[in-house]
Design a protein around this motif. Structure first.
Motif, PDB file in Angstrom:
ATOM      1  N   ARG A   1       0.865  -1.182   0.000  1.00 30.47           N
ATOM      2  CA  ARG A   1       0.000   0.000   0.000  1.00 30.47           C
ATOM      3  C   ARG A   1       0.905   1.237   0.000  1.00 30.47           C
ATOM      4  N   VAL A   2       0.666   2.120  -0.969  1.00 30.17           N
ATOM      5  CA  VAL A   2       1.437   3.354  -1.093  1.00 30.17           C
ATOM      6  C   VAL A   2       0.505   4.498  -0.717  1.00 30.17           C
ATOM      7  N   GLU A   3       0.778   5.135   0.411  1.00 30.39           N
ATOM      8  CA  GLU A   3      -0.019   6.263   0.876  1.00 30.39           C
ATOM      9  C   GLU A   3       0.720   7.542   0.515  1.00 30.39           C
ATOM     10  N   THR A   4       0.072   8.374  -0.302  1.00 29.97           N
ATOM     11  CA  THR A   4       0.701   9.627  -0.725  1.00 29.97           C
ATOM     12  C   THR A   4      -0.179  10.805  -0.325  1.00 29.97           C
ATOM     13  N   SER A   5       0.361  11.986  -0.464  1.00 28.97           N
ATOM     14  CA  SER A   5      -0.417  13.196  -0.180  1.00 28.97           C
ATOM     15  C   SER A   5      -1.527  13.395  -1.211  1.00 28.97           C
ATOM     16  N   ALA A   6      -1.502  12.627  -2.303  1.00 27.70           N
ATOM     17  CA  ALA A   6      -2.526  12.727  -3.346  1.00 27.70           C
ATOM     18  C   ALA A   6      -3.518  11.564  -3.310  1.00 27.70           C
ATOM     19  N   GLY A   7      -3.369  10.647  -2.360  1.00 30.91           N
ATOM     20  CA  GLY A   7      -4.225   9.470  -2.272  1.00 30.91           C
ATOM     21  C   GLY A   7      -3.381   8.206  -2.177  1.00 30.91           C
ATOM     22  N   GLU A   8      -4.043   7.067  -2.189  1.00 31.90           N
ATOM     23  CA  GLU A   8      -3.290   5.822  -2.058  1.00 31.90           C
ATOM     24  C   GLU A   8      -3.595   4.847  -3.188  1.00 31.90           C
ATOM     25  N   PHE A   9      -2.632   3.966  -3.401  1.00 28.67           N
ATOM     26  CA  PHE A   9      -2.779   2.911  -4.397  1.00 28.67           C
ATOM     27  C   PHE A   9      -2.016   1.687  -3.917  1.00 28.67           C
TER      28      PHE A   9
END
Length: 192
Positions: free
Chosen positions: A32-40
């Motif tokens: 899981r990649v959590e970014t400031s723009a959302g996750e994928f």
């Protein structure tokens, strides 16, 4: 010397635990990649790209990627991150990964590959996500390609939005740096 021995004895169990944690997952673990723009979510292909996958998973489990940014976004091509801090300073990485671009995986939309310089075996921590089919990144009989090691299996809409970010110059880069930084806040193995 005594303090180095103590430090090594403290780190060794941690490294062993991380190795056990990674190997406890199926052949194709998910991250899981959590970014400031959302996750994928990225599914990692350990069978086809074992060296690249293990290096990537090691960086995930040690928290290396937290606080790095997507520093290169080219609409209709790729989104690249995992190596630079928010200040666009290159984060020190240990060692390089042997190029596994001949593994049968193609640089198709939604796949994840290991970024590198012109040296085919220079990949370290930086990865890219293909925003389109980029067959020119595949190997050819006369040259190395870029090794694909995973696929975005959930949240591709977040990646697509990231791919449409306004970009400009920043740090050492003349172009393609998102004007509004996109930070990787956390990356973690998905436990199902």
């Amino acid at each position: 010397m005594k303090s180095a021995t103590i430090l090594l004895s403290l780190l060794l169990p941690t490294a062993q635990v991380l190795a056990q944690e990674i190997s406890a997952f199926s052949t194709d673990p998910r991250v899981r990649v959590e970014t400031s723009a959302g996750e994928f979510i990225i599914e990692v292909n350990r069978g086809r790209a074992p060296l690249t996958a293990e290096a990537f998973l090691r960086h995930v489990t040690t928290g290396f990627y937290a606080g790095t940014v997507f520093h290169r976004v080219v609409s209709g091509f790729i989104a690249q991150g995992g190596g630079y801090t928010a200040d666009l300073e290159l984060k020190p990485a240990e060692g390089t990964v042997y190029n596994e671009s001949g593994n049968g995986l193609s640089n198709l939309r939604g796949t994840v590959g290991l970024a590198r310089t012109g040296d085919p075996h220079s990949g370290t921590t930086q990865f890219y996500i293909n925003l389109a089919d980029n067959l020119d990144l595949n190997p050819r009989p006369t040259r190395w390609g870029y090794a694909v090691f995973g696929t975005v299996v959930e949240g591709m809409e977040v990646v697509d939005d990231l791919g449409h970010s306004p970009t400009g110059a920043g740090g050492e880069f003349e172009r393609s740096v998102p004007v509004n930084p996109i930070t990787i806040e956390n990356m973690a193995l998905v436990i199902e």
